[in-house]
Design a protein around this motif. Structure first.
Motif, PDB file in Angstrom:
ATOM      1  N   TYR A   1       0.843  -1.197   0.000  1.00  0.00           N
ATOM      2  CA  TYR A   1       0.000   0.000   0.000  1.00  0.00           C
ATOM      3  C   TYR A   1       0.877   1.244   0.000  1.00  0.00           C
ATOM      4  CZ  TYR A   1      -4.248  -2.686   0.909  1.00  0.00           C
ATOM      5  OH  TYR A   1      -5.302  -3.523   0.790  1.00  0.00           O
ATOM      6  N   PRO A   2       0.337   2.356  -0.453  1.00  0.00           N
ATOM      7  CA  PRO A   2       1.111   3.601  -0.420  1.00  0.00           C
ATOM      8  C   PRO A   2       1.674   3.844   0.976  1.00  0.00           C
ATOM      9  CG  PRO A   2      -0.981   3.945  -1.552  1.00  0.00           C
ATOM     10  CD  PRO A   2      -0.984   2.527  -1.048  1.00  0.00           C
ATOM     11  N   GLY A   3       2.878   4.308   1.038  1.00  0.00           N
ATOM     12  CA  GLY A   3       3.547   4.484   2.319  1.00  0.00           C
ATOM     13  C   GLY A   3       4.372   3.254   2.652  1.00  0.00           C
ATOM     14  N   ASP A   4       4.618   2.425   1.618  1.00  0.00           N
ATOM     15  CA  ASP A   4       5.482   1.250   1.758  1.00  0.00           C
ATOM     16  C   ASP A   4       5.017   0.256   2.787  1.00  0.00           C
ATOM     17  OD1 ASP A   4       7.175   1.803  -0.267  1.00  0.00           O
ATOM     18  OD2 ASP A   4       8.649   2.872   0.965  1.00  0.00           O
ATOM     19  N   PHE A   5       3.686   0.174   2.976  1.00  0.00           N
ATOM     20  CA  PHE A   5       3.175  -0.820   3.904  1.00  0.00           C
ATOM     21  C   PHE A   5       2.948  -2.123   3.164  1.00  0.00           C
ATOM     22  CE2 PHE A   5      -0.596  -2.912   5.795  1.00  0.00           C
ATOM     23  CZ  PHE A   5       0.015  -3.333   6.964  1.00  0.00           C
ATOM     24  N   MET A   6       3.698  -3.124   3.551  1.00  0.00           N
ATOM     25  CA  MET A   6       3.621  -4.432   2.898  1.00  0.00           C
ATOM     26  C   MET A   6       2.469  -5.228   3.508  1.00  0.00           C
ATOM     27  SD  MET A   6       5.367  -6.493   0.730  1.00  0.00           S
ATOM     28  CE  MET A   6       7.148  -6.675   0.722  1.00  0.00           C
ATOM     29  N   ALA A   7       1.341  -5.311   2.792  1.00  0.00           N
ATOM     30  CA  ALA A   7       0.175  -6.004   3.336  1.00  0.00           C
ATOM     31  C   ALA A   7       0.248  -7.503   3.079  1.00  0.00           C
ATOM     32  CB  ALA A   7      -1.103  -5.438   2.727  1.00  0.00           C
ATOM     33  N   LEU A   8       0.720  -7.869   1.891  1.00  0.00           N
ATOM     34  CA  LEU A   8       0.888  -9.295   1.561  1.00  0.00           C
ATOM     35  C   LEU A   8       2.254  -9.482   0.913  1.00  0.00           C
ATOM     36  CD1 LEU A   8      -2.563 -10.194  -0.062  1.00  0.00           C
ATOM     37  CD2 LEU A   8      -1.776 -10.858   2.214  1.00  0.00           C
ATOM     38  N   GLU A   9       2.837 -10.652   1.162  1.00  0.00           N
ATOM     39  CA  GLU A   9       4.180 -10.874   0.619  1.00  0.00           C
ATOM     40  C   GLU A   9       4.308 -12.316   0.140  1.00  0.00           C
ATOM     41  OE1 GLU A   9       7.202  -9.894   3.430  1.00  0.00           O
ATOM     42  OE2 GLU A   9       8.831 -10.344   2.033  1.00  0.00           O
ATOM     43  N   GLY A  10       4.564 -12.467  -1.154  1.00  0.00           N
ATOM     44  CA  GLY A  10       4.844 -13.784  -1.719  1.00  0.00           C
ATOM     45  C   GLY A  10       3.770 -14.824  -1.457  1.00  0.00           C
ATOM     46  N   ILE A  11       2.513 -14.465  -1.694  1.00  0.00           N
ATOM     47  CA  ILE A  11       1.411 -15.397  -1.419  1.00  0.00           C
ATOM     48  C   ILE A  11       1.243 -16.373  -2.587  1.00  0.00           C
ATOM     49  CG2 ILE A  11      -1.076 -15.609  -1.051  1.00  0.00           C
ATOM     50  CD1 ILE A  11       0.216 -14.382   1.340  1.00  0.00           C
ATOM     51  N   ASN A  12       1.261 -17.670  -2.290  1.00  0.00           N
ATOM     52  CA  ASN A  12       0.889 -18.706  -3.250  1.00  0.00           C
ATOM     53  C   ASN A  12      -0.245 -19.511  -2.641  1.00  0.00           C
ATOM     54  OD1 ASN A  12       2.753 -18.658  -5.657  1.00  0.00           O
ATOM     55  ND2 ASN A  12       4.244 -18.600  -3.964  1.00  0.00           N
ATOM     56  N   LEU A  13      -1.380 -19.503  -3.319  1.00  0.00           N
ATOM     57  CA  LEU A  13      -2.550 -20.147  -2.723  1.00  0.00           C
ATOM     58  C   LEU A  13      -3.460 -20.623  -3.836  1.00  0.00           C
ATOM     59  CD1 LEU A  13      -4.174 -20.608  -0.020  1.00  0.00           C
ATOM     60  CD2 LEU A  13      -5.243 -18.398  -0.469  1.00  0.00           C
ATOM     61  N   LYS A  14      -4.014 -21.828  -3.636  1.00  0.00           N
ATOM     62  CA  LYS A  14      -4.911 -22.369  -4.648  1.00  0.00           C
ATOM     63  C   LYS A  14      -6.198 -22.777  -3.950  1.00  0.00           C
ATOM     64  CE  LYS A  14      -4.076 -25.298  -8.600  1.00  0.00           C
ATOM     65  NZ  LYS A  14      -3.205 -26.328  -9.184  1.00  0.00           N
ATOM     66  N   ILE A  15      -7.302 -22.297  -4.462  1.00  0.00           N
ATOM     67  CA  ILE A  15      -8.588 -22.668  -3.878  1.00  0.00           C
ATOM     68  C   ILE A  15      -9.415 -23.369  -4.952  1.00  0.00           C
ATOM     69  CG2 ILE A  15     -10.732 -21.790  -2.864  1.00  0.00           C
ATOM     70  CD1 ILE A  15      -9.060 -19.400  -1.802  1.00  0.00           C
ATOM     71  N   GLU A  16      -9.857 -24.590  -4.638  1.00  0.00           N
ATOM     72  CA  GLU A  16     -10.600 -25.369  -5.645  1.00  0.00           C
ATOM     73  C   GLU A  16     -12.093 -25.079  -5.556  1.00  0.00           C
ATOM     74  OE1 GLU A  16      -9.075 -26.980  -7.876  1.00  0.00           O
ATOM     75  OE2 GLU A  16      -7.054 -27.090  -7.012  1.00  0.00           O
ATOM     76  N   LYS A  17     -12.754 -25.439  -6.621  1.00  0.00           N
ATOM     77  CA  LYS A  17     -14.205 -25.244  -6.673  1.00  0.00           C
ATOM     78  C   LYS A  17     -14.891 -26.063  -5.576  1.00  0.00           C
ATOM     79  CE  LYS A  17     -17.951 -25.501 -10.127  1.00  0.00           C
ATOM     80  NZ  LYS A  17     -18.941 -25.190  -9.171  1.00  0.00           N
ATOM     81  N   GLY A  18     -15.804 -25.429  -4.869  1.00  0.00           N
ATOM     82  CA  GLY A  18     -16.580 -26.136  -3.853  1.00  0.00           C
ATOM     83  C   GLY A  18     -15.914 -26.202  -2.491  1.00  0.00           C
ATOM     84  N   GLU A  19     -14.730 -25.607  -2.376  1.00  0.00           N
ATOM     85  CA  GLU A  19     -14.041 -25.621  -1.093  1.00  0.00           C
ATOM     86  C   GLU A  19     -14.647 -24.624  -0.120  1.00  0.00           C
ATOM     87  OE1 GLU A  19      -9.594 -26.359  -0.197  1.00  0.00           O
ATOM     88  OE2 GLU A  19      -9.665 -25.369  -2.152  1.00  0.00           O
ATOM     89  N   PHE A  20     -14.383 -24.831   1.151  1.00  0.00           N
ATOM     90  CA  PHE A  20     -14.710 -23.841   2.180  1.00  0.00           C
ATOM     91  C   PHE A  20     -13.401 -23.515   2.888  1.00  0.00           C
ATOM     92  CE2 PHE A  20     -18.304 -22.303   4.994  1.00  0.00           C
ATOM     93  CZ  PHE A  20     -17.506 -21.501   5.776  1.00  0.00           C
ATOM     94  N   VAL A  21     -12.880 -22.329   2.657  1.00  0.00           N
ATOM     95  CA  VAL A  21     -11.574 -21.970   3.209  1.00  0.00           C
ATOM     96  C   VAL A  21     -11.746 -20.867   4.245  1.00  0.00           C
ATOM     97  CG1 VAL A  21      -9.256 -21.142   2.680  1.00  0.00           C
ATOM     98  CG2 VAL A  21     -10.501 -22.520   1.000  1.00  0.00           C
ATOM     99  N   SER A  22     -11.212 -21.094   5.437  1.00  0.00           N
ATOM    100  CA  SER A  22     -11.201 -20.046   6.451  1.00  0.00           C
ATOM    101  C   SER A  22      -9.823 -19.406   6.484  1.00  0.00           C
ATOM    102  CB  SER A  22     -11.507 -20.628   7.835  1.00  0.00           C
ATOM    103  OG  SER A  22     -12.740 -21.318   7.809  1.00  0.00           O
ATOM    104  N   ILE A  23      -9.803 -18.085   6.336  1.00  0.00           N
ATOM    105  CA  ILE A  23      -8.536 -17.356   6.422  1.00  0.00           C
ATOM    106  C   ILE A  23      -8.495 -16.752   7.817  1.00  0.00           C
ATOM    107  CG2 ILE A  23      -7.086 -15.583   5.360  1.00  0.00           C
ATOM    108  CD1 ILE A  23      -7.936 -17.240   3.107  1.00  0.00           C
ATOM    109  N   ILE A  24      -7.472 -17.099   8.595  1.00  0.00           N
ATOM    110  CA  ILE A  24      -7.408 -16.543   9.945  1.00  0.00           C
ATOM    111  C   ILE A  24      -6.127 -15.749  10.136  1.00  0.00           C
ATOM    112  CG2 ILE A  24      -8.864 -18.364  10.913  1.00  0.00           C
ATOM    113  CD1 ILE A  24      -6.271 -19.607  12.031  1.00  0.00           C
ATOM    114  N   GLY A  25      -6.095 -15.027  11.216  1.00  0.00           N
ATOM    115  CA  GLY A  25      -4.930 -14.203  11.505  1.00  0.00           C
ATOM    116  C   GLY A  25      -5.365 -12.978  12.288  1.00  0.00           C
TER     117      GLY A  25
END
Lengths: 226, 307
Positions: free
Chosen positions: A11-35
């Protein structure tokens, strides 16, 4: 179906929100993202519904890079995706019925189809008797059910829920989670972001954990804490 | 099928706009009132300007030069001169008044005073002179006309030109008219500018209140055009309602001012002038109302709907 390839978001101001994300979501999945707050959950979701564009890498939707879609055509792309938010984002001047109907109207559905589908979906979420109420006349849980109905009425390929229970009491939270699971059984991919331990445990499906913009855990059947 | 789809979209966005207008309640009311006030000021200035210029034209019509010929100049000769004069483009009309007509007019004029007709009878002969009554195209040309007549080849046959008597009045009228035109134009321009500013602001406020809804609509999958259309319709509604309000307001204003303007406009006063031209006034009000509403809406949307 959804694929993140080496995605970073600054984001502007050099805020690194995500870094090097590799993710695969298949059809019909239920994925919970936590953090924790600020770990990048919302940004990850925004990249899927094209509210933000990656600084590096690409996000693919059915093998098509989302950042290649022209801004003018984004609304049409978004019709494949249903969204639910912590702050509901209902149109305050419209009744529950009209809020759900609006999602169909913008897709040029006929009046007859709308009159058939909207009461049906509101019945499913349990608001059949509150269709003519305005958002300010509904409780938090009821508002979120209207949002779910609006997100699902077009039978989207993906339903994205960003902290949908953040403003709700425990019993309403439970109802929303059950509705999300029900929607998932109807072949819709669900991506849920939450920091609420109890609801992730209750879902008991794939969990992706983020910390400082990086994926630190991806377990196929998981609890909030290992 | 495609046309049907377009009609469906049009109908939906129209209904959407109307619903916004209705449910916004207080905000719509305030916007309509503000728009009405600016339209009222603009149109009132315009009507006043038109009415003033009609009144002035009427007064101008009453100004003329009378060229009196000497007793011994015959009618034929005078008509010959008249034919010569009619060729000048500065001259609008020339009327020949014979001695007999002049006498008749004089008697009529002096109806209430028997002593005048008695005196005329006493003289026996007609003491009045035949004359040409000349009207100019514009009041500032009288000077030129009277000068050129005074210096013409037939000046010997002229007894007197009674323009000089009116000269001061004509010149004053000329300068007043110029001043009124200038003031009217300046005031009109100022009020138009204020009106546009106020309306833009009012509609922008409405938009500002709804800027989050733009975001929601986009998230739900509405195209920009679909989001924009209802707001443009809303702007149009503001325009139409304000036009109606201003129509009523102007009606009462003209009724109120009617006694002051009695007989100064041909065939009546300000109220009859207003009623006679109400269709044109209403048409231009609706047009400018819609224009103001639409342009303001479009500018405001551009600001809050990042395309």
């Amino acid at each position: 179906m959804i694929r993140f390839e080496n995605v970073s978001k600054i984001y502007p101001g050099d805020f690194m929100a995500l870094e090097g994300i590799n993710l695969k979501i298949e059809k019909g999945e239920f994925v919970s993202i936590i953090g924790h707050s600020g770990s990048g959950k919302s940004t990850l979701l925004k990249l899927i519904y094209a509210e933000e564009q990656p600084t590096e890498g690409h996000v693919y939707f059915n093998d098509r890079p989302i950042d290649s879609i022209k801004r003018r055509l984004l609304p049409f792309f978004r019709r494949n995706i249903g969204t639910v938010f912590q702050d509901f984002k209902l149109l305050p001047q419209k009744t529950a019925y009209e809020n759900v109907a609006y999602a169909l109207e913008v897709c040029d559905e006929t009046k007859e189809d709308i009159a058939e589908q909207v009461p049906e979906i509101l019945d499913i979420v349990g608001l059949g008797d509150k269709m003519e109420k305005y958002p300010h006349q509904l409780s938090g849980g009821e508002k979120q059910k209207v949002c779910l109905a609006r997100a699902f009425v077009r039978r989207p390929l993906v339903l994205i829920a960003d902290e949908p229970t953040g403003n709700l009491d425990p019993s309403a939270t439970l109802e929303i989670v059950e509705l999300l699971l029900k929607i998932n059984t109807m072949d819709t991919t669900v991506v849920l972001a939450s920091h609420n331990k109890s609801i992730v445990d209750k879902v008991n499906k794939r969990v992706v954990e983020l910390e400082n913009g990086k994926i630190i855990r991806d377990s196929m059947i998981g609890k909030y804490n290992v | 099928m495609k046309l049907q789809m377009k009609l469906l979209k049009l109908r939906r966005t129209f209904n959407e706009g109307f619903t916004n207008f209705r449910r916004n309640g207080w905000l719509s009311f305030a916007t309509v009132i503000i728009l009405s006030i600016s339209l009222y000021i603009i149109s009132f200035t315009a009507i006043l300007a038109v009415a003033t210029s009609i009144i002035l034209t009427n007064i101008q019509d009453k100004i003329n030069i009378s060229v009196y010929f000497k007793q011994d100049v015959g009618e034929e000769r005078i008509l010959e001169i008249k034919d010569k004069l009619i060729g000048f483009q500065e001259i609008k009309s020339i009327e020949y008044v014979s001695k007999e007509q002049a006498l008749e007019q004089f008697r009529k004029f002096g109806d209430n005073s028997p002593s005048i007709s008695q005196a005329l009878d006493e003289i026996g002969d007609n003491p009045l002179l035949a004359a040409l009554v000349i009207k100019a195209e514009s009041p500032d040309q009288y000077d030129l006309i009277s000068k050129s007549i005074a210096e013409s080849s037939y000046s010997e046959e002229i007894d007197k030109i009674d323009f000089y008597e009116n000269k001061e009045a004509i010149e004053r009228l000329n300068s007043i008219m110029g001043l009124i035109k200038k003031i009217g134009l300046a005031l009109g321009a100022i009020f138009v500018f204020i009106g546009i500013l106020i309306t833009f602001n009012a509609i922008r406020l409405t938009m500002y209140a709804q800027r989050q809804e733009f975001e929601i609509m986009r998230l739900v999958g509405a195209s920009n055009r679909y989001i924009r259309a209802p707001f443009i319709f809303e702007g149009i509604f503001y325009g139409i309602f304000s036009a109606v309000v201003v129509m009523v307001g102007l009606y009462f204003t003209s009724m109120f001012l009617a006694p002051l303007t009695e007989e100064s406009i041909s065939g009546g006063n300000l109220a009859t002038f207003y009623l006679k031209n109400s269709l044109i006034i209403f048409g231009s009000l609706i047009f400018s109302g819609i224009l103001l509403g639409t342009v303001s809406a479009m500018i405001a949307i551009r600001k809050y709907l990042k395309i």
